[in-house]
Design a protein around this motif. Structure first.
Motif, PDB file in Angstrom:
ATOM      1  N   GLY A 145      35.643  42.289  54.757  1.00  0.00           N
ATOM      2  CA  GLY A 145      35.504  41.731  53.509  1.00  0.00           C
ATOM      3  C   GLY A 145      36.655  40.720  53.190  1.00  0.00           C
ATOM      4  N   SER A 146      37.098  40.813  52.085  1.00  0.00           N
ATOM      5  CA  SER A 146      38.155  39.911  51.471  1.00  0.00           C
ATOM      6  C   SER A 146      39.068  40.649  50.491  1.00  0.00           C
ATOM      7  N   VAL A 147      39.924  39.956  50.022  1.00  0.00           N
ATOM      8  CA  VAL A 147      40.565  40.252  48.772  1.00  0.00           C
ATOM      9  C   VAL A 147      40.618  39.239  47.806  1.00  0.00           C
ATOM     10  N   SER A 148      39.945  39.885  46.776  1.00  0.00           N
ATOM     11  CA  SER A 148      39.276  38.974  45.452  1.00  0.00           C
ATOM     12  C   SER A 148      40.020  39.177  44.107  1.00  0.00           C
ATOM     13  N   SER A 149      39.916  38.031  43.265  1.00  0.00           N
ATOM     14  CA  SER A 149      40.665  38.120  42.041  1.00  0.00           C
ATOM     15  C   SER A 149      40.411  39.576  41.376  1.00  0.00           C
ATOM     16  N   GLN A 150      39.246  40.379  41.722  1.00  0.00           N
ATOM     17  CA  GLN A 150      38.793  41.189  40.959  1.00  0.00           C
ATOM     18  C   GLN A 150      39.741  42.490  41.790  1.00  0.00           C
ATOM     19  N   ASP A 151      40.198  42.508  42.970  1.00  0.00           N
ATOM     20  CA  ASP A 151      41.186  43.216  43.496  1.00  0.00           C
ATOM     21  C   ASP A 151      42.559  43.191  43.050  1.00  0.00           C
ATOM     22  N   VAL A 152      43.098  41.960  42.815  1.00  0.00           N
ATOM     23  CA  VAL A 152      44.292  41.567  42.212  1.00  0.00           C
ATOM     24  C   VAL A 152      44.222  42.121  40.866  1.00  0.00           C
ATOM     25  N   HIS A 153      43.177  41.927  40.119  1.00  0.00           N
ATOM     26  CA  HIS A 153      43.000  42.396  38.652  1.00  0.00           C
ATOM     27  C   HIS A 153      43.310  43.844  38.441  1.00  0.00           C
ATOM     28  N   THR A 154      42.546  44.677  39.500  1.00  0.00           N
ATOM     29  CA  THR A 154      42.708  45.981  39.483  1.00  0.00           C
ATOM     30  C   THR A 154      44.167  46.531  39.851  1.00  0.00           C
ATOM     31  N   ALA A 155      44.859  46.008  40.808  1.00  0.00           N
ATOM     32  CA  ALA A 155      46.142  46.235  41.092  1.00  0.00           C
ATOM     33  C   ALA A 155      47.194  46.102  40.004  1.00  0.00           C
ATOM     34  N   LEU A 156      46.744  44.957  38.944  1.00  0.00           N
ATOM     35  CA  LEU A 156      47.660  44.589  38.061  1.00  0.00           C
ATOM     36  C   LEU A 156      47.729  45.559  36.923  1.00  0.00           C
ATOM     37  N   GLU A 157      46.288  45.891  36.862  1.00  0.00           N
ATOM     38  CA  GLU A 157      46.173  47.086  35.713  1.00  0.00           C
ATOM     39  C   GLU A 157      46.705  48.236  36.186  1.00  0.00           C
ATOM     40  N   ALA A 158      46.672  48.747  37.360  1.00  0.00           N
ATOM     41  CA  ALA A 158      47.319  49.908  37.860  1.00  0.00           C
ATOM     42  C   ALA A 158      48.917  49.708  37.641  1.00  0.00           C
ATOM     43  N   LYS A 159      49.495  48.644  37.654  1.00  0.00           N
ATOM     44  CA  LYS A 159      50.821  48.608  37.478  1.00  0.00           C
ATOM     45  C   LYS A 159      51.406  48.248  35.649  1.00  0.00           C
ATOM     46  N   GLY A 160      49.973  48.336  34.887  1.00  0.00           N
ATOM     47  CA  GLY A 160      50.370  48.252  33.661  1.00  0.00           C
ATOM     48  C   GLY A 160      50.270  46.830  32.915  1.00  0.00           C
ATOM     49  N   ILE A 161      49.781  45.930  33.630  1.00  0.00           N
ATOM     50  CA  ILE A 161      49.770  44.431  33.066  1.00  0.00           C
ATOM     51  C   ILE A 161      48.287  44.244  32.803  1.00  0.00           C
ATOM     52  N   ALA A 162      48.216  43.793  31.604  1.00  0.00           N
ATOM     53  CA  ALA A 162      46.863  43.531  30.883  1.00  0.00           C
ATOM     54  C   ALA A 162      46.721  42.029  31.081  1.00  0.00           C
ATOM     55  N   VAL A 163      45.874  41.363  32.045  1.00  0.00           N
ATOM     56  CA  VAL A 163      45.697  40.026  31.996  1.00  0.00           C
ATOM     57  C   VAL A 163      43.961  39.977  32.067  1.00  0.00           C
ATOM     58  N   GLU A 164      43.310  38.726  31.833  1.00  0.00           N
ATOM     59  CA  GLU A 164      42.117  38.922  32.153  1.00  0.00           C
ATOM     60  C   GLU A 164      41.885  38.362  33.621  1.00  0.00           C
ATOM     61  N   ARG A 165      40.553  38.643  34.100  1.00  0.00           N
ATOM     62  CA  ARG A 165      40.546  38.384  35.535  1.00  0.00           C
ATOM     63  C   ARG A 165      40.259  36.821  35.396  1.00  0.00           C
ATOM     64  N   HIS A 166      39.680  36.099  34.937  1.00  0.00           N
ATOM     65  CA  HIS A 166      39.626  34.483  35.035  1.00  0.00           C
ATOM     66  C   HIS A 166      40.931  33.988  34.727  1.00  0.00           C
ATOM     67  N   ASP A 167      42.030  34.592  34.441  1.00  0.00           N
ATOM     68  CA  ASP A 167      43.500  34.000  34.527  1.00  0.00           C
ATOM     69  C   ASP A 167      44.037  34.241  35.753  1.00  0.00           C
ATOM     70  N   ILE A 168      43.527  34.867  36.713  1.00  0.00           N
ATOM     71  CA  ILE A 168      44.084  34.971  38.032  1.00  0.00           C
ATOM     72  C   ILE A 168      43.614  33.770  38.982  1.00  0.00           C
ATOM     73  N   LEU A 169      44.481  32.730  39.101  1.00  0.00           N
ATOM     74  CA  LEU A 169      44.264  31.600  39.666  1.00  0.00           C
ATOM     75  C   LEU A 169      44.263  31.471  41.195  1.00  0.00           C
ATOM     76  N   LEU A 170      43.170  32.733  41.502  1.00  0.00           N
ATOM     77  CA  LEU A 170      42.989  32.642  43.265  1.00  0.00           C
ATOM     78  C   LEU A 170      41.982  31.776  43.463  1.00  0.00           C
ATOM     79  N   GLU A 171      42.297  30.573  44.381  1.00  0.00           N
ATOM     80  CA  GLU A 171      41.461  29.475  44.673  1.00  0.00           C
ATOM     81  C   GLU A 171      40.302  29.861  45.652  1.00  0.00           C
ATOM     82  N   GLU A 172      40.287  30.773  46.469  1.00  0.00           N
ATOM     83  CA  GLU A 172      39.233  31.326  47.293  1.00  0.00           C
ATOM     84  C   GLU A 172      39.881  32.862  47.938  1.00  0.00           C
ATOM     85  N   PRO A 173      38.902  33.623  48.034  1.00  0.00           N
ATOM     86  CA  PRO A 173      39.062  35.130  48.475  1.00  0.00           C
ATOM     87  C   PRO A 173      40.327  35.053  49.665  1.00  0.00           C
TER      88      PRO A 173
END
Length: 147
Positions: free
Chosen positions: A91-119
């Motif tokens: 598989g791959s690491v997508s912006s959803q995975d990064v979003h979930t990891a950020l939420e676990a750290k207590g940082i609330a950002v929108e998923r579309h604000d994670i500027l991952l060009e490709e998985p």
């Protein structure tokens, strides 16, 4: 006719400006839509108050965004993934995975604000920008390691 703009109007001016427009444009469009007021001492005072409130709000928001950007720039995330032959990811690491990891750290950002060009499809260290505002996009450091 002189009017005071209450909001930014494209090709006309910004909020608080006193501009001269044709009377029909002011009567039929700007004033009914709440974009402008007739130029008078009382309305000028109202416009100045709105402009001060807007400036104060913008300054507060900029301060909060700067604090969030500083907090985000210090973050390092680690995502463990399953790998197969030749260290290739299942598989791959997508912006959803990064979003979930950020939420676990207590940082609330929108998923579309994670500027991952490709998985991400391989192990390694990545710097991923996170958009906080139009001008601010601090990077987080992401470690993709073998589980």
């Amino acid at each position: 006719m002189d009017i005071i703009l209450l909001q930014d109007v494209e090709n006309l001016g910004t909020a608080g400006d006193i501009v001269k427009v044709k009377p029909g444009f002011a009567r039929n469009f700007l004033i009914p839509n709440g974009l402008a007021l007739r130029s008078s001492k009382q309305n000028l005072a109202v416009a100045e108050e709105k402009k001060r409130n807007k400036d104060a709000r913008v300054n507060r928001e900029a301060k909060v965004q700067q604090e969030l950007a500083t907090k985000i720039s210090k973050i390092e995330l680690t995502i463990e993934v399953q790998v197969g032959e030749e260290e290739r990811l299942f598989g791959s690491v997508s912006s959803q995975d990064v979003h979930t990891a950020l939420e676990a750290k207590g940082i609330a950002v929108e998923r579309h604000d994670i500027l991952l060009e490709e998985p991400i499809k391989s192990l390694g260290i990545y710097h991923i920008p996170i958009r906080v505002s139009a001008e601010l996009a601090p990077d987080i450091k992401l470690y993709v390691i073998k589980a």
